[in-house]
Write an enzyme that holds these catalytic residues in place. Sequence first.
Site, PDB file in Angstrom:
ATOM      1  CD  GLN A 126      -2.801   1.016   2.493  1.00 49.50           C
ATOM      2  OE1 GLN A 126      -2.319   1.185   3.600  1.00 49.50           O
ATOM      3  NE2 GLN A 126      -4.088   0.770   2.290  1.00 49.50           N
ATOM      4  N   GLY A 127       0.817   2.032  -1.082  1.00 45.13           N
ATOM      5  CA  GLY A 127       1.615   3.250  -1.172  1.00 45.13           C
ATOM      6  C   GLY A 127       0.782   4.473  -0.864  1.00 45.13           C
ATOM      7  CB  SER A 129       2.569   6.746   4.759  1.00 45.23           C
ATOM      8  OG  SER A 129       1.492   6.390   5.559  1.00 45.23           O
ATOM      9  CB  SER A 161       3.898  -3.367   5.205  1.00 47.78           C
ATOM     10  OG  SER A 161       3.978  -2.686   6.428  1.00 47.78           O
ATOM     11  CD  GLU A 244      -7.296  -1.826   6.340  1.00 50.34           C
ATOM     12  OE1 GLU A 244      -7.666  -0.836   5.708  1.00 50.34           O
ATOM     13  OE2 GLU A 244      -6.153  -1.976   6.765  1.00 50.34           O
ATOM     14  CD  GLU A 357      -0.932   9.706  20.120  1.00 46.08           C
ATOM     15  OE1 GLU A 357      -0.675   9.142  19.038  1.00 46.08           O
ATOM     16  OE2 GLU A 357      -0.556   9.242  21.211  1.00 46.08           O
TER      17      GLU A 357
END
Lengths: 373, 334
Positions: A126-127, A129, A161, A244, A357
């Site tokens: 997964q691209g 971030s 990942s 998900e 957060e």
Amino acid sequence: MRLDITEDDECFRRAARDWLADNVPAAPAPYDGQPARDYALDWLATCHAGGWSGLGWPREYGGQGAPGEKLILWYEEYVRARAPSVLDCTFVAVNHAGPTLIALGSDAQKAFHLPRILEGRSVWCQGFSEPGAGSDLASLAATGRVEGDEIVVNGQKIWTSFADIADYQELLIRTDPDQDRHRGLSWVICDMTAPGITVRPIRNMAGVTHFAEVFYDDVRIPLSNVVGGLHDGWRTAMTTLGFERRTAAMGVQLALSIKVEDLIARAEPAPGSATAERLADLRAEAAALRAMTYRTVFRDSATSSDGSLMRLVFAELAQRIAQASMDILGAEALTDTPPTHDYLEAYSETIAGGTAEIQRNIIAERILGLPRS
Amino acid sequence: MTCDLNRTDDQRQILDAATAMLAAHYPVARLREPRTDSMAALAEFGGFLLAASEEDGGAGFTLVEEALLHVRLGHHLVSPRAVAGALACRLAARQAEPALAERIAAGAAEVCPALPHGDGHLLIDAEGAALALAFEGRRLSLIELGGTAPEPVAGLGHGGIATSRLAPGRGRRIAEGDDRACLTADLLVSAQLLGIAEAARDLAVDYAQTRRQFGKPIGAFQAIKHHCANMGLQAEMLSAQLDMAAIAARDGRDDAAFQVAALRRLAPRAALFNTRTAIQVHGGIGFSAEADIHHYLKQAHVLIRLGEPAPLLDLPAALAPRTNRPRRTPCASP
């Protein structure tokens, strides 16, 4: 309100239990690299051959269209049999990319990719971030310039990942430079063997290399690889969050109950001791996490904000279990063992996929109705 | 679907009716003047017989609906006499005291909780009570107070909780509870603690939306948001576990004891965490006796003392690793 298991469900459970007893690999999963890829794809192919892959996928795409009852029973038997963690290098493909293609993909995209995913023939990463776009994903800067029937991609992704062992990537890029934030993004299928891609693996604090930086230098991706419409990538990215967080997370959440039971068995705490009290708390919390998992499956009001609640309870409990495990180990805590590895890996739980957060902000604003900051 | 955790229409109706009854007879503002709740309105509502069979004068609901009712009682800080009465009804009925059970259910005989205290008992809200239900570890006993006069003692927070002392040997034990009664006690006490945890969360969120500092509601600040989110989290965990435990107890499932024990272990923590955090979110007014939040904290402390949780580690887990090879049992269907 009821939780009735029918005879049909019970049969399904027994069949799952028997199959898992015969097929769960004896060897533990390798942590990273090609061995991790081979192991995960072998296991998924074994599940597929046994008729146990794609339980939550619709039947028309090779899945089983299983109702919530059967999904829960499958994952309960799955974790009880100590089957490989569902969070391996096939997770993105099975639980994110696949469902996204099912929801928004073209016929050609579905026909090519879905069988490869379910049969254990492709790994996805997964691209999303970037170095400058972590919690604030909408500020992402990687660009895609449309040139004829191609998109030319430049930029950088990070914390990806399994990028080093993936065949494909779900890549989120800015294709309309005149729009900002959530607008003007596109979700594209990126072939990880395309020229111009450089993957630099990053070692994590647990000493393994399952994530990476990815650099794009004039990478050419066919326009036909866009999923869900050019410049409409944010909607595509959000489409499957529900899947998900509901279906995919089941196996991960229920596995915590087993971790707690293993810990209790290993610790053999004296009744009334501080360790016994701590383990009893963890046991109760794991029971509550399971109850919450049931609630997300069997209650109508489940929304993605409820997903933030689940995600946070899970993440913090996973860390408390790992910390207790570390404390109970004695000097062995300083050696490289599965519990010490799990302990170090658990630090990612409150960071990856939205920090604790950010999850708290979402809970406060979207569930409790407090004003936006 | 054979599994469904949505509230049924019947459940929504009974809870709506309970909410209206509680708003009319047990508004939280009543606590600003010290007084002991009468159980008359709750009895008239049928609150003590909710789970009784229709031939026993019940409404044909179950332990699940009774637990949900007690969540609402927790919201309204109804006297712990309500829990004591609900359990005392059962003890009396099972010990062949149907007339007594009827009087309790009708609100004619009030029952107060009793806790071991020195050689005797500490009674909560004993004023006018004919009976006391003693919570002694994992044991429940119904005590007829008769003509005994409990000696009033100053309660937590200068009378915030009405307490009195019952001298050793006074009163007459007339019924004992069994495991089932303990399970019910744990479930109802936990349900009330959930009500407190939810109400504390709601009070804090309301306050954070209205109280303004630095030109905006304090709820716009992340520090306050995160306090509120933590309260939301505690309430949600406990609420999910309450559903699980109540269904298991109602249906007599194998894991009922485990689910209820897990619930009873989580409940005090959630109620104390939320009430403490809510006091902090309220700031200065939260420390005053003029805001309502301190009543929730004190009520939580009372409820937590009503019985000891079962030792959770002694019970078989609901979801445990498979240890043995499965026994093959062929299925008719695939």
